[in-house]
Design a protein around this motif. Sequence first.
Motif, short mmCIF file in Angstrom:
data_model
loop_
_atom_site.label_atom_id
_atom_site.label_comp_id
_atom_site.label_asym_id
_atom_site.label_seq_id
_atom_site.Cartn_x
_atom_site.Cartn_y
_atom_site.Cartn_z
N VAL A 46 -37.18 10.83 32.60
CA VAL A 46 -38.44 10.13 32.35
C VAL A 46 -38.08 8.82 31.65
O VAL A 46 -38.26 8.66 30.44
N ASN A 47 -37.53 7.91 32.41
CA ASN A 47 -36.96 6.67 31.85
C ASN A 47 -37.67 5.44 32.43
O ASN A 47 -38.64 5.55 33.16
N ARG A 48 -37.12 4.29 32.12
CA ARG A 48 -37.74 3.03 32.58
C ARG A 48 -37.88 2.99 34.10
O ARG A 48 -38.91 2.57 34.63
N GLN A 49 -36.83 3.45 34.76
CA GLN A 49 -36.84 3.43 36.24
C GLN A 49 -38.00 4.28 36.78
O GLN A 49 -38.70 3.88 37.71
N TYR A 242 -52.83 13.24 45.28
CA TYR A 242 -51.70 12.85 44.41
C TYR A 242 -51.82 13.61 43.08
O TYR A 242 -51.81 13.02 42.01
N ASN A 243 -51.97 14.91 43.16
CA ASN A 243 -52.30 15.66 41.93
C ASN A 243 -51.15 15.74 40.94
O ASN A 243 -51.37 15.99 39.76
N ILE A 244 -49.92 15.52 41.41
CA ILE A 244 -48.79 15.56 40.48
C ILE A 244 -48.32 14.12 40.24
O ILE A 244 -47.90 13.44 41.18
N ASN A 245 -48.38 13.66 39.00
CA ASN A 245 -47.96 12.27 38.75
C ASN A 245 -46.44 12.14 38.78
O ASN A 245 -45.71 13.14 38.60
N GLY A 246 -45.98 10.92 38.99
CA GLY A 246 -44.55 10.67 39.21
C GLY A 246 -43.66 11.09 38.05
O GLY A 246 -42.52 11.55 38.27
N LEU A 247 -44.14 10.96 36.83
CA LEU A 247 -43.30 11.33 35.67
C LEU A 247 -43.17 12.84 35.55
O LEU A 247 -42.09 13.38 35.31
N SER A 248 -44.28 13.53 35.75
CA SER A 248 -44.24 15.00 35.67
C SER A 248 -43.39 15.58 36.78
O SER A 248 -42.71 16.60 36.60
N LEU A 249 -43.42 14.92 37.91
CA LEU A 249 -42.64 15.40 39.06
C LEU A 249 -41.15 15.44 38.71
O LEU A 249 -40.49 16.48 38.87
#
Length: 361
Positions: A46-49, A242-249
């Motif tokens: 869970v970083n800048r990228q 899009y129920n799962i956000n990119g960071l949680s994924l």
Amino acid sequence: MSKFLSKKLINLEAYVPGEQPKDRKYIKLNTNESPYLPAPKVMEVVNRQAVEKLHLYSDPDAKILVDELAKFYNVQSDQVFVGNGSDEVLAFCFMAFFDDERKACFPDITYGFYKVFSKSFGIDAVQVPLKDDFTIDVDNYVNCGRNIIIANPNAPTGLSLTHEQIELILKTNTDRVVIIDEAYVDFGSESCISLLDKYPNLIVVQTFSKSRNLAGARLGFAIASKEIINDLNKIKFSFSPYNINGLSLVAGVESVKDKDYFEECNKKTIATRERTSDELKKLGFHVISSKTNFVFVTHNLISGEEFHKALREKGVLTRYYKEPKIDNYVRITIGTDEEMDEVIRITDEILSEYLPMCVGK
Ligand code: PMP
């Protein structure tokens, strides 16, 4: 209430979540979160990228997480559905499988959201009384003709059913879905995932909020037949693709990959639970034998409400339900060893302040 609220929702009683305090520092043992940090690699991904990628939508298939869960649980990827917390997975189950003919059935004392979902979706629900010792009477669910939802282990009691009992429910209700909510299964009971090949009516629901230390990421999942998963996806793609956000994924993937850390944290919680139960028993509490990351306790000399209040005043948050049959109990989440030592010390202090007052009563 505004004059615009739909008539269908006027009598809805919303779920009341445990308090997330903002003002004071408490030992927070009221919502069954893990006291341990997410797996170390979660912090790295869970970083800048990952944040930069937030300008794009997340993957609506949540493929990397679905595949990782399938690998972990030794099932096919098309048998896995992921949601924004298991609450969302359960909500999608209600939307997909319940209607006027397929009504609901669950214990009278269990996770409060089942009742809320039934009301939200206008589903008739029978709440089957637990036995006096808080166990589930399986005979009540044999040929019940309704969709069944059972938290196993149950909450807030902490008690679980055997596979033999669950199989009896599954094989006598083949025309209805049986949802086994395994939010707490990793703290000492056996998952029903192994029964999926035998029972096409089984849906197993789990969460990342307890044993995977990611309550704030909001991740939950269902494992079932591919036909059932297909139905859940149909609902999801009609509601919130899009129920799962990119960071949680990415966080979820790393948490599933780190099996050693997962097992180590759960082992610690189980050991702390057993020790805490013993200490509370020494102080005169009746502690229901728990297979979860909480204990449900009562004391002859102090009411559940007073104990809950006294703990809060001394900086410990727990969960109290002012409901018939359980209104003398307090649910205490298992924190770290240090936190539980402090809870025992404070409990001892409360009892010694309180008990002299009882003598005169
Ligand atoms: N099922 C049970 C039995 C629970 O206790 C909870 C959390 N309180 C949930 C489901 C929902 O968990 P989440 O939405 O955080 O995955």
